[in-house]
Design an enzyme around this catalytic site. Structure first.
Site, PDB file in Angstrom:
ATOM      1  N   HIS A 155       7.201  33.321   3.953  1.00 33.52           N
ATOM      2  CA  HIS A 155       8.300  33.725   3.085  1.00 33.52           C
ATOM      3  C   HIS A 155       9.585  32.955   3.368  1.00 33.52           C
ATOM      4  CE1 HIS A 155       6.412  37.377   1.237  1.00 33.52           C
ATOM      5  NE2 HIS A 155       5.589  37.169   2.253  1.00 33.52           N
ATOM      6  N   ASP A 362      17.309  28.961   2.740  1.00 34.84           N
ATOM      7  CA  ASP A 362      16.602  30.184   2.377  1.00 34.84           C
ATOM      8  C   ASP A 362      15.248  29.833   1.779  1.00 34.84           C
ATOM      9  OD1 ASP A 362      16.493  32.946   2.292  1.00 34.84           O
ATOM     10  OD2 ASP A 362      18.377  33.142   1.206  1.00 34.84           O
TER      11      ASP A 362
END
Length: 474
Positions: A155, A362
């Site tokens: 993730h 991110d």
């Protein structure tokens, strides 16, 4: 039909309403409902590791969880996952605190979790493992003779060799990752970085672009950008406002609102964001008294010094900015270090003129997608988005900025605040189409479909490993 077994660091049980709200929970439950199966992971409780598993069954899904001792949790979760892997994977080697004891604890807990899962695995099960806490997990299962299909999804970003290979156990981690049959990444850059790291350690052969062999192990890689539930978010965002929010909206009727929300973390670029807003006020004085920037950043890992430092930086910057630019009746920046209900935030998104999402690094950043989904298509706000968020690869109609360049971000904010309605509608429509097409269900369906196409391992195929064919994705 094959059963799906999902393994993640934490289990969002059906009774945990807060834990069930996030994107991972929605995607996992969608996958489990279609096939039936098991969600397995840590309960979130510190206790007796030898205690029986906690099990809850609803329909065709079972949730099974276990306790960790205080020592195991500290070594595996705090000291290695979050003090080594998290900063390194977010390109912050300066914050890595590697200790051999923590690395050994991380391996030991992965081994412990494999032991606990082993009796629950059935021959036809398909296993889907999630995130950086469980990098060695497939390797531990293979040692125990598990030949089922095992997929892994990361993730967070995967760093380039210059970063990853600085970690003392980098070679061992890479070889362990190759025990997965399918490795999924948020972006193509992450996938390629993983392969480059392997190339720096050993010979890597690739067939059809996405099927590989290293250390005598065959595995596949693919990109699966995680999505959201756009229709559900639009539903939450629309409708009547709670009384306090309605009152606030009325009070701010004459102001344009810049809004940001994320947990307090050094990867999110919050100090840099405050500096960019300060530059906006300095270089574009026409906005004075006409805008307000609200930053919600609830404390995350508050006992870690790096996080305490960020909080202090933000509190200092907020005081300086409001002190220099504030006026009687106008406070330019509101910084709220507290948690807000997610459904309430969707309504706040809808009434924000600018969404400011500028992480330094991110994996995806679902807040950016949620902001788009929450907008009124007839009068949407503008998204200002960091080029270093995975979402920037999909939401190309946002105003893409370099978060390290405060002048660039300030100029984008000025443009967003003055953007004509027609341009706002056009940009929003393009982004909304992307998030509707690549929603959370599409994400999990693609991954599971690809994993099912891979031929499962067997003892016989292990013996023929040198001549085995590559797993091939559609």
């Amino acid at each position: 039909m094959s059963r799906l077994v999902v393994v993640s660091n934490r289990v969002a049980s059906p009774d945990d309403k807060k834990g069930s709200a996030g994107g991972l929970a929605v995607g996992v439950l969608g996958a489990l409902k279609s096939t039936g199966g098991l969600w397995f992971g840590w309960s979130g409780d510190i206790g007796d590791e030898d205690a029986p598993l906690k099990k809850i069954t609803r329909g065709n899904i079972t949730w099974a969880s276990f306790n960790l001792s205080e020592e195991s949790h500290d070594l595996y979760y705090n000291q290695f996952s979050n003090a080594v892997l998290w900063p390194a994977f977010h390109y912050r080697l300066d914050l890595v605190d590697f200790q051999r004891e923590a690395w050994e604890g991380y391996q030991r807990v992965n081994s412990l979790i494999a032991d606990k899962l082993l009796p629950l695995i059935e021959p036809d099960d398909i296993l889907w493992i999630h995130d950086y806490h469980l990098l060695p997990f497939a390797s531990e299962l293979r040692k125990r003779g598990v030949n089922n299909r095992i997929g892994f999804f990361l993730h967070i970003p995967f760093p380039t060799p210059e970063i990853f290979n600085a970690l003392p156990p980098h070679a061992e981690l890479l070889e362990q990752l190759c025990d997965y049959d399918l490795l999924g990444f948020q972006t193509e850059n992450d996938r390629l970085a993983f392969l480059e790291c392997i190339k720096a350690q050993t010979r890597l052969t690739t067939h059809d672009g996405h099927a590989h062999r290293a250390w005598g192990k065959a595995f596949s890689t693919e990109v699966y950008p995680i999505g959201i539930e756009p229709k559900e978010i639009a539903r939450q965002a629309s409708g009547p406002l709670p009384p306090k929010l309605a009152q606030l909206k009325n009070e701010l009727k004459g102001l344009k609102n810049i809004f940001s929300v994320e947990r307090l973390d050094y990867s999110k670029g919050l100090p840099e964001r405050f500096q960019a807003y300060e530059t906006l006020l300095e270089k574009y004085p026409q906005h004075h008294g006409k805008i307000r920037y609200t930053q919600i950043a609830p404390t995350s890992r508050g006992d870690v010094q790096a996080y305490q430092d960020i909080r202090h930086q933000l509190e200092t910057a907020a005081g300086r900015i409001n002190g220099q630019y504030g006026q009687l009746g106008w406070t330019p920046l509101y910084y709220l270090n507290q948690h807000f209900d997610r459904k309430l935030l969707m309504k706040v998104f809808r009434y924000s003129d600018v969404g400011l999402v500028t992480p330094l690094r991110d994996g995806m950043n679902l807040v950016a997608k949620e902001f788009v989904a929450a907008q009124d298509p007839a009068n949407p706000g503008v998204l200002v988005l960091s080029q270093f968020a995975g979402a920037a690869n999909e939401l190309t109609s946002a105003l893409i900025v370099n978060p390290y360049d405060r002048d660039d971000v300030a100029a984008a904010l000025d443009r967003a605040l003055s953007m004509p309605l027609a341009e706002r509608i056009a940009r929003h429509a393009e982004m909304e189409a992307v998030i509707r097409e690549n929603d959370i269900d599409h994400w999990q369906e693609r991954f599971i479909s690809d994993l099912k196409q891979i031929t499962p391992r067997s003892e016989e195929s292990r013996l023929r490993d040198k001549v085995a064919t590559f797993p091939k994705l559609a």
